[in-house]
Design a protein around this motif. Structure first.
Motif, PDB file in Angstrom:
ATOM      1  N   ASN A 264      39.038  35.298  41.540  1.00  7.27           N
ATOM      2  CA  ASN A 264      38.152  35.729  42.627  1.00  7.27           C
ATOM      3  C   ASN A 264      36.822  36.232  42.075  1.00  7.27           C
ATOM      4  OD1 ASN A 264      40.267  35.161  44.286  1.00  7.27           O
ATOM      5  ND2 ASN A 264      40.672  37.254  44.926  1.00  7.27           N
ATOM      6  N   SER A 265      36.906  37.072  41.064  1.00  5.36           N
ATOM      7  CA  SER A 265      35.701  37.658  40.482  1.00  5.36           C
ATOM      8  C   SER A 265      34.847  36.608  39.777  1.00  5.36           C
ATOM      9  CB  SER A 265      36.086  38.761  39.487  1.00  5.36           C
ATOM     10  OG  SER A 265      34.957  39.298  38.858  1.00  5.36           O
ATOM     11  N   ILE A 266      35.491  35.725  39.018  1.00  7.05           N
ATOM     12  CA  ILE A 266      34.739  34.695  38.284  1.00  7.05           C
ATOM     13  C   ILE A 266      34.049  33.741  39.248  1.00  7.05           C
ATOM     14  CG2 ILE A 266      34.952  32.749  36.702  1.00  7.05           C
ATOM     15  CD1 ILE A 266      37.262  34.216  35.340  1.00  7.05           C
ATOM     16  N   THR A 267      34.781  33.296  40.269  1.00  2.12           N
ATOM     17  CA  THR A 267      34.201  32.365  41.238  1.00  2.12           C
ATOM     18  C   THR A 267      33.042  33.008  41.990  1.00  2.12           C
ATOM     19  OG1 THR A 267      36.391  31.364  41.517  1.00  2.12           O
ATOM     20  CG2 THR A 267      34.722  30.827  43.156  1.00  2.12           C
ATOM     21  N   ARG A 268      33.214  34.263  42.384  1.00  3.76           N
ATOM     22  CA  ARG A 268      32.140  34.960  43.095  1.00  3.76           C
ATOM     23  C   ARG A 268      30.916  35.146  42.189  1.00  3.76           C
ATOM     24  NH1 ARG A 268      32.231  38.418  47.339  1.00  3.76           N
ATOM     25  NH2 ARG A 268      33.749  36.927  48.153  1.00  3.76           N
ATOM     26  N   THR A 269      31.156  35.430  40.915  1.00  2.00           N
ATOM     27  CA  THR A 269      30.043  35.586  39.972  1.00  2.00           C
ATOM     28  C   THR A 269      29.238  34.302  39.862  1.00  2.00           C
ATOM     29  OG1 THR A 269      31.219  37.268  38.676  1.00  2.00           O
ATOM     30  CG2 THR A 269      29.423  36.098  37.582  1.00  2.00           C
ATOM     31  N   ILE A 270      29.924  33.179  39.738  1.00  2.00           N
ATOM     32  CA  ILE A 270      29.227  31.883  39.666  1.00  2.00           C
ATOM     33  C   ILE A 270      28.462  31.623  40.958  1.00  2.00           C
ATOM     34  CG2 ILE A 270      29.509  29.393  39.404  1.00  2.00           C
ATOM     35  CD1 ILE A 270      32.043  29.944  37.786  1.00  2.00           C
ATOM     36  N   GLU A 285      28.296  39.944  47.944  1.00  2.00           N
ATOM     37  CA  GLU A 285      28.502  41.044  47.012  1.00  2.00           C
ATOM     38  C   GLU A 285      29.550  40.657  45.961  1.00  2.00           C
ATOM     39  OE1 GLU A 285      26.996  44.013  46.812  1.00  2.00           O
ATOM     40  OE2 GLU A 285      25.640  43.399  48.436  1.00  2.00           O
ATOM     41  N   PRO A 286      29.440  41.211  44.749  1.00  2.00           N
ATOM     42  CA  PRO A 286      30.488  40.956  43.738  1.00  2.00           C
ATOM     43  C   PRO A 286      31.843  41.470  44.202  1.00  2.00           C
ATOM     44  CG  PRO A 286      28.522  41.945  42.747  1.00  2.00           C
ATOM     45  CD  PRO A 286      28.347  42.050  44.234  1.00  2.00           C
ATOM     46  N   VAL A 287      32.890  40.896  43.672  1.00  2.00           N
ATOM     47  CA  VAL A 287      34.246  41.345  43.995  1.00  2.00           C
ATOM     48  C   VAL A 287      34.462  42.739  43.392  1.00  2.00           C
ATOM     49  CG1 VAL A 287      36.707  40.898  43.620  1.00  2.00           C
ATOM     50  CG2 VAL A 287      35.153  39.007  44.112  1.00  2.00           C
ATOM     51  N   LYS A 288      34.970  43.637  44.202  1.00  2.00           N
ATOM     52  CA  LYS A 288      35.144  45.020  43.754  1.00  2.00           C
ATOM     53  C   LYS A 288      36.539  45.223  43.165  1.00  2.00           C
ATOM     54  CE  LYS A 288      31.897  46.928  47.128  1.00  2.00           C
ATOM     55  NZ  LYS A 288      31.713  47.875  48.252  1.00  2.00           N
ATOM     56  N   PRO A 289      36.652  46.080  42.155  1.00  2.00           N
ATOM     57  CA  PRO A 289      37.968  46.384  41.563  1.00  2.00           C
ATOM     58  C   PRO A 289      38.888  47.067  42.578  1.00  2.00           C
ATOM     59  CG  PRO A 289      36.173  47.112  40.130  1.00  2.00           C
ATOM     60  CD  PRO A 289      35.553  46.754  41.445  1.00  2.00           C
ATOM     61  N   GLU A 293      41.213  49.914  38.916  1.00  2.00           N
ATOM     62  CA  GLU A 293      42.215  49.657  37.888  1.00  2.00           C
ATOM     63  C   GLU A 293      42.238  48.217  37.442  1.00  2.00           C
ATOM     64  OE1 GLU A 293      47.052  50.322  37.231  1.00  2.00           O
ATOM     65  OE2 GLU A 293      46.131  50.704  39.177  1.00  2.00           O
ATOM     66  N   TYR A 294      42.130  47.292  38.388  1.00  2.00           N
ATOM     67  CA  TYR A 294      42.160  45.869  38.038  1.00  2.00           C
ATOM     68  C   TYR A 294      41.343  45.083  39.033  1.00  2.00           C
ATOM     69  CZ  TYR A 294      45.731  45.526  41.706  1.00  2.00           C
ATOM     70  OH  TYR A 294      46.391  45.594  42.899  1.00  2.00           O
ATOM     71  N   ILE A 295      41.050  43.842  38.676  1.00  2.00           N
ATOM     72  CA  ILE A 295      40.251  42.979  39.528  1.00  2.00           C
ATOM     73  C   ILE A 295      40.930  41.618  39.622  1.00  2.00           C
ATOM     74  CG2 ILE A 295      38.792  42.016  37.685  1.00  2.00           C
ATOM     75  CD1 ILE A 295      36.410  42.463  39.624  1.00  2.00           C
ATOM     76  N   LEU A 296      40.852  41.015  40.785  1.00  2.00           N
ATOM     77  CA  LEU A 296      41.544  39.746  41.032  1.00  2.00           C
ATOM     78  C   LEU A 296      40.577  38.565  40.921  1.00  2.00           C
ATOM     79  CD1 LEU A 296      43.782  40.748  44.067  1.00  2.00           C
ATOM     80  CD2 LEU A 296      44.449  40.558  41.673  1.00  2.00           C
TER      81      LEU A 296
END
Length: 296
Positions: A264-270, A285-289, A293-296
């Protein structure tokens, strides 16, 4: 993907509590069985849990190494997708002559490709890709079971049209087409990891050996430790179980869990990077942790 250096004890207990209860029950049964049934007949030698502990260490070490290799390969694949996606967009923006409508469409279509691939790897329904495809594209990809592969096919066709219209020269055509090939390679490698099942016998035998170890260890030390053997048996077993579960959490790197690759985070970043390169205004907006603790 975990973001913190220290893992909370509560998370470990959440992952292991069922096995902990089984181990405590097994240790309790083993202790009372020895006390009332076999104590006067024979003594379980300490060599038995020692040998089993050695075998378990080898099995857990092998399992965890293989699990981490799968996770790291998946992370490298998606890291390469980040770099190639930026290069792909940069090439289309700067190297294609004339009207940039096709370039913008291809960059949007690439974002759709990433979201479609992510949804396929996670076995979920993610319709974000729809807004990045034209009506004609949607009709075409709907005919295919592998939508992300169909999107790459449309990309190649549009690139060929740019070449025939002399909007991109031969060298740039080859360069951009090589990026499409790399996208296809990354897609295939991701699908290989997802569709290759880790041998279940390794995980099964490890669990059996841990259970045998816990029981024999409790039997071996009951004579000297008394009822505390129940706690000690569980404690030693907990070390093995938590280590094994930690490794197995990496075995399927594309699953939606705290240890998986953060698709989720990588795709949103791209997506953010490419839209900013197009100078668009509607940037997500970027994916929030989660719980910091962790990010999906």
């Amino acid at each position: 993907m975990l973001l913190i250096q220290n893992i909370r004890l509560s998370r470990i207990l959440i992952n292991t509590w069922r096995v902990d209860l089984i181990m405590i029950a097994s240790c309790t049964i083993a202790y009372f069985t020895r006390e009332y049934l076999i104590a006067h007949h024979f003594q379980v030698s300490a060599i038995v849990p020692t040998v089993l502990g050695t075998a378990i260490a080898f099995f857990i070490g092998f399992n965890n190494n293989q699990a981490y290799d799968r996770w790291w390969e998946a992370r490298k694949i998606w890291g390469a997708l980040v770099n190639d996606s930026r290069s792909f967009a940069r090439a289309l923006i700067n190297y294609v002559d004339g009207d940039n409508t096709t370039s913008i469409t291809m960059i949007h279509r690439h974002i759709a490709f990433l979201y479609s691939l992510k949804a396929s790897l996670r076995g979920t329904v993610d319709e974000i890709y729809i807004k990045y495809l034209t009506d004609d594209d949607l009709k075409e990809v709907a005919k295919h079971k592998n939508m992300h592969n169909a999107i790459l096919n449309i990309q190649a066709r549009d690139l060929q049209k740019l070449s025939k219209a002399n909007q991109v020269d031969g060298f740039r055509f080859i360069e951009i087409n090589e990026m499409l090939v790399r996208f296809s390679d990354s897609m295939g490698m991701s699908e290989r990891i997802k569709n290759t099942i880790f041998p279940t016998t390794y995980s099964y035998l490890t669990k059996v050996f841990i259970w045998l170890f816990v029981v024999t260890f409790t039997l071996a030390i009951s004579d000297t430790a008394g009822i505390a053997a129940i706690f000690l048996g569980w404690l030693i077993g907990f070390v093995f179980v938590s280590t094994q579960i930690n490794g197995m959490s990496l075995i399927n790197p594309f699953e939606t869990n705290s240890a998986g690759v953060p698709l989720n985070s990588i795709t949103r970043t791209i997506e953010i990077n490419l839209l900013q390169m197009l100078e668009e205004e509607n940037i997500p907006e970027p994916v929030k942790p989660i719980n910091e603790e962790y990010i999906l």
